[in-house]
Design an enzyme around this catalytic site. Structure first.
Site, PDB file in Angstrom:
ATOM      1  N   GLY A 239      78.924  50.962  66.675  1.00  0.00           N
ATOM      2  CA  GLY A 239      78.615  50.814  68.089  1.00  0.00           C
ATOM      3  C   GLY A 239      79.634  50.113  68.944  1.00  0.00           C
ATOM      4  N   GLU A 275      79.376  49.833  60.236  1.00  0.00           N
ATOM      5  CA  GLU A 275      79.522  51.294  60.229  1.00  0.00           C
ATOM      6  C   GLU A 275      80.261  51.777  61.475  1.00  0.00           C
ATOM      7  OE1 GLU A 275      75.427  52.479  60.232  1.00  0.00           O
ATOM      8  OE2 GLU A 275      75.090  51.872  58.155  1.00  0.00           O
ATOM      9  N   GLY A 277      82.477  53.884  63.914  1.00  0.00           N
ATOM     10  CA  GLY A 277      83.030  55.235  63.984  1.00  0.00           C
ATOM     11  C   GLY A 277      84.041  55.299  65.111  1.00  0.00           C
ATOM     12  N   ARG A 278      83.505  55.209  66.329  1.00  0.00           N
ATOM     13  CA  ARG A 278      84.340  55.325  67.524  1.00  0.00           C
ATOM     14  C   ARG A 278      85.464  54.292  67.561  1.00  0.00           C
ATOM     15  NH1 ARG A 278      82.160  57.474  72.338  1.00  0.00           N
ATOM     16  NH2 ARG A 278      80.108  57.048  71.456  1.00  0.00           N
ATOM     17  N   TYR A 318      77.925  64.062  78.099  1.00  0.00           N
ATOM     18  CA  TYR A 318      77.662  62.675  78.517  1.00  0.00           C
ATOM     19  C   TYR A 318      78.331  62.322  79.831  1.00  0.00           C
ATOM     20  CZ  TYR A 318      77.267  62.208  73.343  1.00  0.00           C
ATOM     21  OH  TYR A 318      76.983  62.349  72.018  1.00  0.00           O
ATOM     22  N   CYS A 345      82.499  80.210  80.447  1.00  0.00           N
ATOM     23  CA  CYS A 345      81.732  80.658  81.614  1.00  0.00           C
ATOM     24  C   CYS A 345      80.546  79.746  81.905  1.00  0.00           C
ATOM     25  CB  CYS A 345      81.273  82.088  81.394  1.00  0.00           C
ATOM     26  SG  CYS A 345      82.679  83.164  81.124  1.00  0.00           S
ATOM     27  N   GLU A 346      80.826  78.527  82.299  1.00  0.00           N
ATOM     28  CA  GLU A 346      79.810  77.555  82.700  1.00  0.00           C
ATOM     29  C   GLU A 346      80.464  76.632  83.720  1.00  0.00           C
ATOM     30  OE1 GLU A 346      76.809  76.160  80.953  1.00  0.00           O
ATOM     31  OE2 GLU A 346      76.780  77.416  79.158  1.00  0.00           O
TER      32      GLU A 346
HETATM   33  C1  LIG Z   1      76.599  57.054  65.010  1.00  0.00           C
HETATM   34  C2  LIG Z   1      76.298  55.968  64.051  1.00  0.00           C
HETATM   35  C3  LIG Z   1      77.263  55.004  63.749  1.00  0.00           C
HETATM   36  C4  LIG Z   1      78.632  54.969  64.417  1.00  0.00           C
HETATM   37  O1  LIG Z   1      78.556  54.596  65.745  1.00  0.00           O
HETATM   38  P1  LIG Z   1      79.901  54.279  66.573  1.00  0.00           P
HETATM   39  O2  LIG Z   1      79.427  53.982  67.930  1.00  0.00           O
HETATM   40  O3  LIG Z   1      80.746  55.498  66.517  1.00  0.00           O
HETATM   41  O4  LIG Z   1      80.564  53.124  65.928  1.00  0.00           O
HETATM   42  C5  LIG Z   1      76.951  54.045  62.811  1.00  0.00           C
HETATM   43  N1  LIG Z   1      75.749  54.027  62.184  1.00  0.00           N
HETATM   44  C6  LIG Z   1      74.792  54.945  62.451  1.00  0.00           C
HETATM   45  C7  LIG Z   1      73.500  54.870  61.738  1.00  0.00           C
HETATM   46  C8  LIG Z   1      75.032  55.937  63.388  1.00  0.00           C
HETATM   47  O5  LIG Z   1      74.082  56.837  63.666  1.00  0.00           O
END
Ligand SMILES: *Cc1c(COP(=O)(O)O)cnc(C)c1O
Length: 417
Positions: A239, A275, A277-278, A318, A345-346
């Site tokens: 997150g 966890e 990601g981004r 988004y 085409c949108e």
């Molecule tokens: C999407 C997700 C993440 C990653 O979120 P980021 O904002 O990309 O860091 C981590 N844990 C769970 C359970 C998710 O669904």
């Protein structure tokens, strides 16, 4: 911080000019920087010092095998939400024992497969899911290591589609239900209660919601201990936001230190899983695209490029803002106020709106900060093959995913007899 920058007015990925990549691989094409991925991973990892921790990259942000491989080699684990993502982790050289399996709707098949593969922990989000996991574990003659995902009901102050830790969201179990569920789980023959977790949303730009969520989860950890249930792992989810334009997200280091300060104050010494990601992949990728046409309009001009909403969905889904820049800054054309749009085409097919850009047909543009939730959301809408993906490492470039061919798109379809 990323490794995309101008040298002699030519945008480079590390040491490779983007123009070279476009020539070799074509456009549209995703380009990732290995050094950027590694740097972002290490910031999280280093911030923990000797506190026991696991950094589990969220595969849904970017599942390319080479991206996973780069992180795996640094010692990353992975957060997955489907068996497809487990297969990707294994195919990239990762181990199931480093995998956290999250998700609100795991099927029986997925649970059985995850147990066979030996994932480190299953994150459970409802009472019915607990029953299902217990049954699957008993059938397989094993014990399933589980954590409940708590919905701490805090406002992450982000886009409503990526807020997950509010009471009204579909995710997690409430703090009020958690104690009963843990008691039930603790008595089940197929369940090994191992941890607790939360994930309150994505693209958070403040630390406070993370702190509030952690305090609430720790209240539960203490309540569980008083009930004789001790845990080993604390999973704080992902997150942490990134900078797309003028956001000021917390530095991952400051975020980790804020979390550790709370743990110390509350005398909690559990190992911590994150966890992200981004925050690892987002600024490690750009989308390279070529200008097809300039189309003057009565109220504004359109720059029509060869990348579209099927290649990059975030602006349409988004209303996400991505910086778009000319790859060659020496080009001497008129700066125009424009929308940058694709061929789909949108009217919702736009990459960016109300920008200033000096480009001509044939020029290359780069859409920045698309390394997370970019390619993974690409589709074949309008029967458009998905783009190639390239990994740059210093002065080397590797095509880590070939451009799809149109024949690939209907290879699993059949005509009627
Ligand atoms: C999407 C997700 C993440 C990653 O979120 P980021 O904002 O990309 O860091 C981590 N844990 C769970 C359970 C998710 O669904």
């Amino acid at each position: 911080m990323d490794h995309f920058g101008y040298r002699q007015d030519q945008l480079h990925a590390e040491e490779v000019p983007l123009a070279t990549i476009a020539e070799r691989v074509g456009t549209p094409c995703y380009v990732y920087s290995r050094a950027t991925l590694e740097r972002h991973y290490r910031v999280f990892d280093d911030a923990f010092g000797d506190w026991p921790h696991h950094i589990c990259f969220s595969v849904k942000a970017n599942g390319n095998l080479a991206v996973l491989q780069v992180l795996e080699r640094l010692g990353a684990g992975f957060d997955i939400v489907s068996m497809g993502e487990l297969d990707r982790v294994l195919a990239s050289g990762g181990r199931a024992s480093d995998v956290v399996f999250s998700g609100v709707g795991k099927s029986s098949d997925e649970i059985a497969r995850a147990l066979r593969a030996g994932v480190r922990i299953l994150s459970i989000e409802s009472g019915q899911e607990l029953d299902r996991v217990n049954a699957a574990a008993l059938a397989a003659n094993t014990k399933a290591p589980i954590a409940f995902r708590i919905n701490p009901d805090v406002d992450p102050k982000t886009h409503p589609y990526i807020a997950t830790g509010l009471r009204e969201n579909k995710f997690g179990v409430s703090a009020a239900d958690a104690l009963g569920l843990y008691r039930k789980a603790d008595a089940m023959a197929g369940i090994e209660v191992a941890g607790i977790g939360c994930h309150i949303g994505s693209q958070l730009t403040e630390v406070d919601p993370f702190c509030d969520a952690l305090e609430k989860v720790l209240d539960l950890v203490e309540a569980l201990a008083q009930n004789g249930i001790t845990l080993q792992h604390l999973d704080l989810g992902g997150g942490v936001g990134i900078r797309y334009s003028d956001e000021t997200p917390p530095d991952p280091k400051d975020y980790v230190q804020a979390m550790l300060a709370i743990l110390k104050r509350r005398n909690c010494d559990l190992s911590v899983t994150l966890e992200p990601g981004r925050a690892i992949a987002g600024n490690a990728g750009i989308l390279l695209s070529r200008v097809e046409y300039l189309k003057p309009g009565p109220s504004k001009d359109f720059v029509i490029v060869d990348a579209a909403m099927n290649d990059l969905l975030r602006p349409a889904l988004y209303q996400a803002w991505h910086e778009v820049v000319a790859v060659d800054r020496r080009r001497n054309c008129e700066m125009r106020e424009c929308d940058i749009v694709g061929p789909v085409c949108e009217t919702g097919d736009f990459i960016a709106r109300d920008r200033q850009l000096a480009v001509a047909p044939g020029d290359l543009v780069a859409v920045r900060s698309v390394g997370a939730y970019g390619f993974v959301m690409a589709s074949n809408y309008n029967a458009r093959p998905r783009p190639a993906e390239v990994m740059v490492d210093g002065d080397q470039l590797y095509v880590v995913r070939q451009r799809e061919q149109t024949a690939d798109l209907f290879s699993t379809e059949t005509l009627l007899p």
